[in-house]
Design an enzyme around this catalytic site. Structure first.
Site, short mmCIF file in Angstrom:
data_model
loop_
_atom_site.label_atom_id
_atom_site.label_comp_id
_atom_site.label_asym_id
_atom_site.label_seq_id
_atom_site.Cartn_x
_atom_site.Cartn_y
_atom_site.Cartn_z
N CYS A 281 0.80 -1.23 0.00
CA CYS A 281 0.00 0.00 0.00
C CYS A 281 0.83 1.29 0.00
CB CYS A 281 -0.93 0.01 1.21
SG CYS A 281 -2.17 -1.28 1.12
N1 NAD Z 1 -2.56 -6.03 1.66
C1 NAD Z 1 -3.07 -4.96 2.26
O1 NAD Z 1 -2.72 -4.69 3.40
C2 NAD Z 1 -4.08 -4.06 1.57
C3 NAD Z 1 -4.76 -3.13 2.35
C4 NAD Z 1 -5.72 -2.31 1.76
C5 NAD Z 1 -5.93 -2.40 0.39
N2 NAD Z 1 -5.24 -3.30 -0.37
C6 NAD Z 1 -5.55 -3.37 -1.80
O2 NAD Z 1 -6.37 -4.50 -2.06
C7 NAD Z 1 -6.08 -5.04 -3.34
C8 NAD Z 1 -5.70 -6.51 -3.20
O3 NAD Z 1 -4.50 -6.59 -2.44
P1 NAD Z 1 -4.06 -7.90 -1.66
O4 NAD Z 1 -3.01 -7.47 -0.72
O5 NAD Z 1 -5.26 -8.62 -1.12
O6 NAD Z 1 -3.44 -8.75 -2.87
P2 NAD Z 1 -2.98 -10.28 -2.86
O7 NAD Z 1 -1.90 -10.39 -3.86
O8 NAD Z 1 -2.76 -10.75 -1.45
O9 NAD Z 1 -4.26 -11.07 -3.39
C9 NAD Z 1 -4.79 -10.89 -4.66
C10 NAD Z 1 -5.39 -12.21 -5.13
O10 NAD Z 1 -6.04 -11.94 -6.38
C11 NAD Z 1 -5.83 -13.04 -7.23
N3 NAD Z 1 -6.07 -12.61 -8.61
C12 NAD Z 1 -5.23 -11.94 -9.43
N4 NAD Z 1 -5.86 -11.69 -10.60
C13 NAD Z 1 -7.10 -12.20 -10.50
C14 NAD Z 1 -8.22 -12.25 -11.38
N5 NAD Z 1 -8.16 -11.69 -12.59
N6 NAD Z 1 -9.33 -12.88 -10.97
C15 NAD Z 1 -9.38 -13.44 -9.75
N7 NAD Z 1 -8.36 -13.41 -8.85
C16 NAD Z 1 -7.25 -12.79 -9.23
C17 NAD Z 1 -4.42 -13.50 -6.93
O11 NAD Z 1 -4.22 -14.84 -7.31
C18 NAD Z 1 -4.36 -13.30 -5.40
O12 NAD Z 1 -4.73 -14.47 -4.71
C19 NAD Z 1 -4.97 -4.17 -3.91
O13 NAD Z 1 -5.55 -3.18 -4.71
C20 NAD Z 1 -4.36 -3.56 -2.69
O14 NAD Z 1 -3.74 -2.31 -2.98
C21 NAD Z 1 -4.33 -4.15 0.20
#
Ligand code: NAD
Length: 444
Positions: A273
């Site tokens: 983030c």
């Molecule tokens: N990690 C954090 O602390 C956090 C906090 C707030 C917001 N976010 C935001 O949330 C979003 C997700 O982040 P995350 O940390 O959960 O990511 P992550 O990498 O942990 O998980 C994403 C998942 O999406 C899957 N994926 C990718 N492409 C896909 C598709 N086309 N269809 C279905 N699944 C798909 C991947 O295989 C993975 O399992 C990002 O935009 C991030 O900026 C993350």
């Protein structure tokens, strides 16, 4: 008509919820919906992730295997790589990655792919919510046209909203349920339906007037952190030059009961983030011919911290009549912050690379990370023994996990570079301790 039907299905918990992307954000959200009694379909492109979850295991530290297993066994939760399983969903939340490209431009390919998969299963009476952090305008400019191209009318038969995720991995107090959730719809009806859905599982929902507002809320929050961390990192550099202890300055400033919020300096910022999200806003503003100066400056200072730490290591070794080349440097903590196992964008990676470039032999220990791959190398966490500490020419504390026994570390190491003030409360030690910002280093 569609709106009222959907609202009543949400109210009676008959609604089926799909979550797209089962990572740090999507899996906790899916579990929250299942806990509240909804049937949940988790869709992810990763076979590994879906197989693991269906076997009742968890790949996310904050979610226990027992919780996943419970919901899989009860039939409330199923993970799948088959997008067609979302066709019965009444609501779909999208939580896929939003990384930056090499030129720090938004990489929207995951959001686009997820949107296509969702739209292919859309039907009248469906709510779609984007949760991925992104630039203001994404929901209206990327998702809405795709939904309308499939023949739906947003706000009438399909409802569309943005709701930023605020999950803070490893936070023992705040998790998905008790962190207020901002929701902004394309139309008031969209906001109403999305507010009802999240209101069923999250303690406090904060509706705002548009998707752009909700998108910008998230970017403000993360830019605020980036800028304030940049400020204290600069204060650390200032203190170093003045020969003042930055930790003492910060702790004393934090006694002010109003108008001050404590941020602490460190070896750089990491995670999915803070290092990335502000650039989504900077990029969007560049398209409008405006330069976001605070974002750029904070990024410059924060991304320079690993270099600064390596310079500290180099100077500290020099004071011991040693060169970086040929020295063994033990890194303590490679996760990007305390008590988690996430290494994405971790400054430890930059510090290790820079030290290796200068000829050091770099080893690491992390109680949460047993091994990782980087630049074609496989690194394994070593055992943190008295001998390993004594053998290292320098020990660099990058991440201050609570599992560490700092007194043991400073009693056995010869030289410690402490970027987190982790050793601040240790008693007289064998090690020479060099702080992130304090030039009072006594040569031997
Ligand atoms: N990690 C954090 O602390 C956090 C906090 C707030 C917001 N976010 C935001 O949330 C979003 C997700 O982040 P995350 O940390 O959960 O990511 P992550 O990498 O942990 O998980 C994403 C998942 O999406 C899957 N994926 C990718 N492409 C896909 C598709 N086309 N269809 C279905 N699944 C798909 C991947 O295989 C993975 O399992 C990002 O935009 C991030 O900026 C993350």
């Amino acid at each position: 008509m569609h709106k009222n039907q959907l609202l009543s299905r949400i109210q009676s918990q008959d609604a089926v919820v799909a979550v797209v992307g089962l990572g740090y954000v999507g899996l906790p959200l899916a579990m929250e919906f299942a806990d509240a009694g909804f049937r949940v379909v988790g869709y992810d492109v990763s076979e590994r992730v879906t197989a693991l979850l269906n076997a009742g295991q968890s790949h996310i530290q904050d979610i226990s295997a027992a919780m996943v297993a419970k919901h899989v066994a009860s039939g409330r939760f199923v993970a799948t790589t088959d997008a067609a399983r979302m066709k019965d969903a009444d609501a779909i939340s999208i939580a896929v990655p939003t990384p930056l490209g090499k030129t720090r431009d938004p990489d929207m390919t995951y959001v686009q792919a997820a949107t296509q998969a969702v739209v292919a299963q859309a039907h009248p009476g469906l709510l779609i919510v984007l949760e991925s952090t992104t630039y203001p305008g994404t929901t209206r400019e990327v998702l809405q046209p795709a939904i309308e191209a499939a023949g739906f009318s947003v706000g009438t038969d399909v409802f569309l909203a943005f709701s930023p995720e605020r999950v803070d991995p490893g936070n023992p107090v705040y998790h998905t349920k008790n962190t207020p959730k901002v929701v902004g719809g394309v139309t008031p009806a969209c906001t109403e339906v999305a507010t009802a859905l999240y209101g069923a599982v999250i303690d406090t929902v904060v509706p705002v007037s548009s998707t752009e507002t909700a998108e910008l809320v998230k970017l403000l929050e993360n830019t605020f952190r980036s800028v304030n961390i940049g400020l204290v990192n600069e204060i650390a550099i200032v203190c170093d030059k003045l020969g003042v202890n930055v930790w003492e300055v910060i702790d004393a400033a934090a006694t002010k009961p109003f108008g001050y919020m404590k941020f602490t300096p460190g070896p750089g910022i990491g995670g999915h983030c803070i290092p990335l999200d502000p650039h989504y806003l900077a990029w969007k503003m560049r398209t409008l011919n405006y330069k976001t100066r605070f974002i750029d400056l904070a990024s410059e200072i924060n991304s320079g911290m690993p270099d600064y730490v390596v310079e500290k290591v180099s100077r500290a070794l020099n004071d011991s009549r040693k060169a970086v080349r040929g020295s063994t440097v033990l890194i303590l903590g490679v996760a990007y912050k305390r008590d988690i196992d996430d290494m994405r964008e971790s400054p430890a990676l930059d510090i290790m690379r820079l030290l290796e470039q200068r000829g050091a032999t770099v080893t690491f220990h992390d109680p949460h990370v047993r091994r990782f791959h980087e630049n074609g190398h496989e690194y394994h966490s070593i055992d943190l023994t008295a001998a390993a500490l004594a053998d290292a020419d320098a020990v660099v504390i990058v991440t201050d996990h609570t599992a560490y026994e700092w007194q043991f570390i400073v009693d056995n190491a010869g030289l410690v570079i402490d970027t987190r003030n982790a050793t601040g409360r240790t008693k007289a030690a064998k090690a020479r301790i060099v702080s992130l910002a304090d030039t009072m280093v006594q040569p031997e």
